[in-house]
Design an enzyme around this catalytic site. Structure first.
Site, mmCIF file in Angstrom:
data_model
loop_
_atom_site.group_PDB
_atom_site.id
_atom_site.type_symbol
_atom_site.label_atom_id
_atom_site.label_comp_id
_atom_site.label_asym_id
_atom_site.label_seq_id
_atom_site.Cartn_x
_atom_site.Cartn_y
_atom_site.Cartn_z
ATOM 1 N N SER A 124 1.526 -1.388 0.258
ATOM 2 C CA SER A 124 -0.218 0.213 0.226
ATOM 3 C C SER A 124 1.013 1.341 0.045
ATOM 4 C CB SER A 124 -0.409 0.563 1.568
ATOM 5 O OG SER A 124 -1.464 1.026 1.672
ATOM 6 N N TYR A 149 -1.904 -1.098 10.954
ATOM 7 C CA TYR A 149 -2.182 -1.880 9.518
ATOM 8 C C TYR A 149 -0.825 -1.519 8.847
ATOM 9 C CZ TYR A 149 -3.770 -1.850 4.894
ATOM 10 O OH TYR A 149 -3.747 -1.589 3.452
ATOM 11 N N LYS A 153 2.471 -3.793 6.458
ATOM 12 C CA LYS A 153 2.351 -4.118 5.996
ATOM 13 C C LYS A 153 3.895 -3.048 5.036
ATOM 14 C CE LYS A 153 -1.220 -4.778 3.634
ATOM 15 N NZ LYS A 153 -1.560 -5.736 2.634
ATOM 16 N N LEU A 200 -13.170 7.052 1.502
ATOM 17 C CA LEU A 200 -13.941 7.675 0.973
ATOM 18 C C LEU A 200 -15.261 7.096 -0.470
ATOM 19 C CD1 LEU A 200 -14.711 10.875 0.181
ATOM 20 C CD2 LEU A 200 -13.302 10.932 -1.226
HETATM 21 P P1 NAD Z 1 -10.631 -7.273 1.392
HETATM 22 O O1 NAD Z 1 -11.143 -7.489 2.346
HETATM 23 O O2 NAD Z 1 -12.340 -6.529 0.647
HETATM 24 O O3 NAD Z 1 -10.556 -8.490 1.164
HETATM 25 C C1 NAD Z 1 -9.262 -9.209 1.704
HETATM 26 C C2 NAD Z 1 -10.060 -10.678 1.378
HETATM 27 O O4 NAD Z 1 -8.900 -11.182 2.277
HETATM 28 C C3 NAD Z 1 -10.942 -10.714 2.370
HETATM 29 O O5 NAD Z 1 -12.369 -11.482 1.490
HETATM 30 C C4 NAD Z 1 -11.010 -11.275 3.285
HETATM 31 O O6 NAD Z 1 -12.168 -12.630 3.634
HETATM 32 C C5 NAD Z 1 -9.912 -12.520 3.549
HETATM 33 N N1 NAD Z 1 -9.054 -12.571 4.536
HETATM 34 C C6 NAD Z 1 -8.671 -11.739 5.385
HETATM 35 N N2 NAD Z 1 -7.319 -12.563 6.585
HETATM 36 C C7 NAD Z 1 -7.900 -13.902 5.829
HETATM 37 C C8 NAD Z 1 -7.435 -15.223 6.638
HETATM 38 N N3 NAD Z 1 -6.383 -14.729 7.677
HETATM 39 N N4 NAD Z 1 -7.240 -16.089 6.008
HETATM 40 C C9 NAD Z 1 -7.862 -15.958 4.503
HETATM 41 N N5 NAD Z 1 -8.735 -15.132 4.557
HETATM 42 C C10 NAD Z 1 -8.446 -13.809 4.581
HETATM 43 O O7 NAD Z 1 -9.432 -6.510 1.192
HETATM 44 P P2 NAD Z 1 -9.891 -5.597 -0.176
HETATM 45 O O8 NAD Z 1 -10.014 -3.820 -0.397
HETATM 46 O O9 NAD Z 1 -8.999 -6.062 -1.383
HETATM 47 O O10 NAD Z 1 -7.934 -5.413 -0.012
HETATM 48 C C11 NAD Z 1 -6.977 -6.853 -0.413
HETATM 49 C C12 NAD Z 1 -5.155 -6.091 0.027
HETATM 50 O O11 NAD Z 1 -5.453 -4.975 -0.557
HETATM 51 C C13 NAD Z 1 -5.132 -6.410 1.056
HETATM 52 O O12 NAD Z 1 -4.417 -6.915 1.545
HETATM 53 C C14 NAD Z 1 -5.432 -5.012 1.325
HETATM 54 O O13 NAD Z 1 -4.458 -4.648 2.560
HETATM 55 C C15 NAD Z 1 -4.386 -4.518 0.370
HETATM 56 N N6 NAD Z 1 -4.665 -2.801 -0.417
HETATM 57 C C16 NAD Z 1 -5.542 -2.099 -0.019
HETATM 58 C C17 NAD Z 1 -5.983 -1.329 -0.220
HETATM 59 C C18 NAD Z 1 -7.882 -0.824 -0.779
HETATM 60 O O14 NAD Z 1 -7.984 0.999 -0.507
HETATM 61 N N7 NAD Z 1 -8.591 -1.022 -0.452
HETATM 62 C C19 NAD Z 1 -5.113 -0.408 0.024
HETATM 63 C C20 NAD Z 1 -4.100 -1.050 -0.337
HETATM 64 C C21 NAD Z 1 -3.999 -2.152 -0.399
HETATM 65 N N1 UDP Z 2 -11.815 11.473 3.676
HETATM 66 C C1 UDP Z 2 -13.767 12.090 4.254
HETATM 67 N N2 UDP Z 2 -14.529 10.920 4.585
HETATM 68 C C2 UDP Z 2 -14.750 10.404 5.050
HETATM 69 C C3 UDP Z 2 -13.740 9.139 4.503
HETATM 70 C C4 UDP Z 2 -12.210 9.938 3.791
HETATM 71 O O1 UDP Z 2 -13.265 13.249 3.722
HETATM 72 O O2 UDP Z 2 -15.859 9.562 5.320
HETATM 73 C C5 UDP Z 2 -12.050 11.949 2.982
HETATM 74 C C6 UDP Z 2 -9.909 11.369 4.224
HETATM 75 O O3 UDP Z 2 -9.570 12.534 5.173
HETATM 76 C C7 UDP Z 2 -9.305 12.109 2.743
HETATM 77 C C8 UDP Z 2 -9.684 11.190 1.568
HETATM 78 O O4 UDP Z 2 -11.275 10.670 1.745
HETATM 79 O O5 UDP Z 2 -8.721 13.465 2.406
HETATM 80 C C9 UDP Z 2 -9.242 9.462 1.672
HETATM 81 O O6 UDP Z 2 -9.417 8.920 2.859
HETATM 82 P P1 UDP Z 2 -9.187 7.370 2.099
HETATM 83 O O7 UDP Z 2 -9.751 6.831 3.862
HETATM 84 O O8 UDP Z 2 -10.489 6.617 1.288
HETATM 85 O O9 UDP Z 2 -8.234 6.712 1.897
HETATM 86 P P2 UDP Z 2 -6.936 7.284 2.673
HETATM 87 O O10 UDP Z 2 -6.468 8.299 4.010
HETATM 88 O O11 UDP Z 2 -6.469 5.553 2.957
HETATM 89 O O12 UDP Z 2 -5.346 7.524 1.174
#
Ligand code: NAD
Ligand code: UDP
Length: 339
Positions: A124, A149, A153, A200
């Site tokens: 991330s 978190y 990572k 957001l």
């Molecule tokens: P999500 O929660 O929708 O998907 C994660 C999946 O992993 C879920 O289906 C959950 O049931 C499964 N899971 C969690 N713990 C587990 C375990 N111990 N064993 C088996 N399955 C498990 O999240 P997402 O948004 O799809 O994110 C996927 C990955 O990308 C995550 O590692 C997250 O940290 C990373 N990521 C997400 C974002 C974002 O904004 N969505 C941004 C950067 C990185």
């Molecule tokens: N944000 C907001 N209201 C919300 C959620 C997020 O104003 O209910 C804003 C937050 O302050 C940031 C942007 O939206 O400026 C993206 O936030 P998000 O949590 O989606 O992603 P991250 O902060 O992890 O980049």
């Protein structure tokens, strides 16, 4: 090529599985359903015509993973499984380090045992902390994380690099996602957070569909053009395609491969809100609130490395993101839950 996808029923994993299947890659999913719904499997099948093999279980169980690896010969793992809510990680650090760090270590041990040494890890932009300059390049400093978190990572990134130092035969790919939003164009798949959304876009969509009263905009006094936070929002389908590019270009090559997956463009909270209102055809109520602790002012990616080495570039714009998010939410007001 057989690819194992941990967390494949989650938001990013499910969209990536669809794109993989469409690209002819045999896709095997592991998920413990802690943050996903088994209905996702039906939706993947509806879209692609193929139902991927699914193993329900936890990546922290080595016995479970051994049994999966003994049944199917896997060539590469895409590792999405983990917990991802920043606020919750502050309240539950043990659960976050256990799932994200320990879970990855168990997975790596099981992979090593079965002779599998290729992994693509969901990292991330949060590993960059509060960046000194934007755009952020892959060589910008990492590690100055502000919550468990983000630290989890960063710790996994370090574990993977130490593993590679001990055995150069591994192929380790770190994909640092910026802000994934949007949904599949079919309206059949999208983001379905449990409880109150932290991010957001899902918050905006739930306000627009009437599940919540109004959006709280966290701060309008940042040093940005309109005072609200600026982020690099990337369509989840572009992100999914980025994984296919990584599978093709680097997952068979030994060594460390690090890429930002973003668009290179920043969008403010108010700009996102206005684009969304345009897509849904009505204003989305909001109020300006104090800043959210730990938030940074602005962050967007340098995309040059991914473009050059992965031959991949995001093609969808903010209007595509808001349109697809709205289609998903309006056609599935309760997400994957059947009412
Ligand atoms: P999500 O929660 O929708 O998907 C994660 C999946 O992993 C879920 O289906 C959950 O049931 C499964 N899971 C969690 N713990 C587990 C375990 N111990 N064993 C088996 N399955 C498990 O999240 P997402 O948004 O799809 O994110 C996927 C990955 O990308 C995550 O590692 C997250 O940290 C990373 N990521 C997400 C974002 C974002 O904004 N969505 C941004 C950067 C990185
Ligand atoms: N944000 C907001 N209201 C919300 C959620 C997020 O104003 O209910 C804003 C937050 O302050 C940031 C942007 O939206 O400026 C993206 O936030 P998000 O949590 O989606 O992603 P991250 O902060 O992890 O980049």
């Amino acid at each position: 090529m057989n690819v194992l996808v941990t967390g494949g029923l989650g938001y990013i994993g499910s969209h990536t599985c669809v794109q993989m299947i469409e690209a002819g890659i045999t896709t095997v999913i592991i998920d413990n359903l802690s943050n996903s719904n088994p209905e996702v499997l039906n939706r993947i099948e509806s879209i692609t015509g193929i139902r991927p093999r699914f193993f329900e279980g936890d990546i922290r169980s080595e016995r479970f993973l051994d049994s999966v690896f003994s049944q199917i010969r896997i060539h590469s793992v895409i590792h999405f499984a983990g917990l991802k809510a920043v606020g919750e990680s502050v309240a539950k650090p043990i659960e976050y380090y256990d799932n994200n760090v320990n879970g990855t270590l168990v997975l790596l041990r099981a992979m090593r045992k079965s002779g599998l040494k290729s992994i693509i890890f969901s990292s991330s932009a949060t590993v960059y902390g509060d960046p000194e300059t934007v755009p952020i390049t892959e060589s910008s400093p990492t590690g100055n994380t502000t919550n468990p978190y983000g630290t989890s990572k960063w710790m996994v990134e370090r574990c993977l690099q130490d593993l590679l130092a001990s055995d150069p035969a591994w192929s380790i790919t770190l994909l640092r996602y910026f802000n994934p939003v949007g949904a599949h164009t079919s309206g059949l798949m999208g983001e379905d957070p449990k409880g109150i959304p932290n991010n957001l876009m899902p918050f905006i969509t739930q306000v627009a569909v009437g599940r919540r009263e109004k959006l709280s905009v966290f701060g309008d006094d940042y040093p940005t053009p309109d005072g609200t936070g600026v982020r690099d929002y990337i369509h989840v389908m572009d992100l999914a395609d980025g994984h296919i590019a990584a599978l093709r270009e680097v997952s068979k090559r030994e060594g460390l491969h690090v890429f930002n997956l973003g668009t290179g463009k920043g969008t403010s909270v108010l700009e996102m809100l206005s684009a969304f209102s345009e897509s849904c055809g009505h204003p989305v109520p909001y109020q300006i609130c104090p800043r959210r602790p730990g938030d940074i002012a602005e962050c967007w990616a340098s995309t040059a490395k991914a473009e050059k080495e992965l031959n991949w570039k995001a093609t969808r714009n903010v209007a595509d993101m808001t349109r697809d998010s709205w289609r998903w939410q309006s056609e599935n007001p309760d997400g994957y839950e059947k009412k």
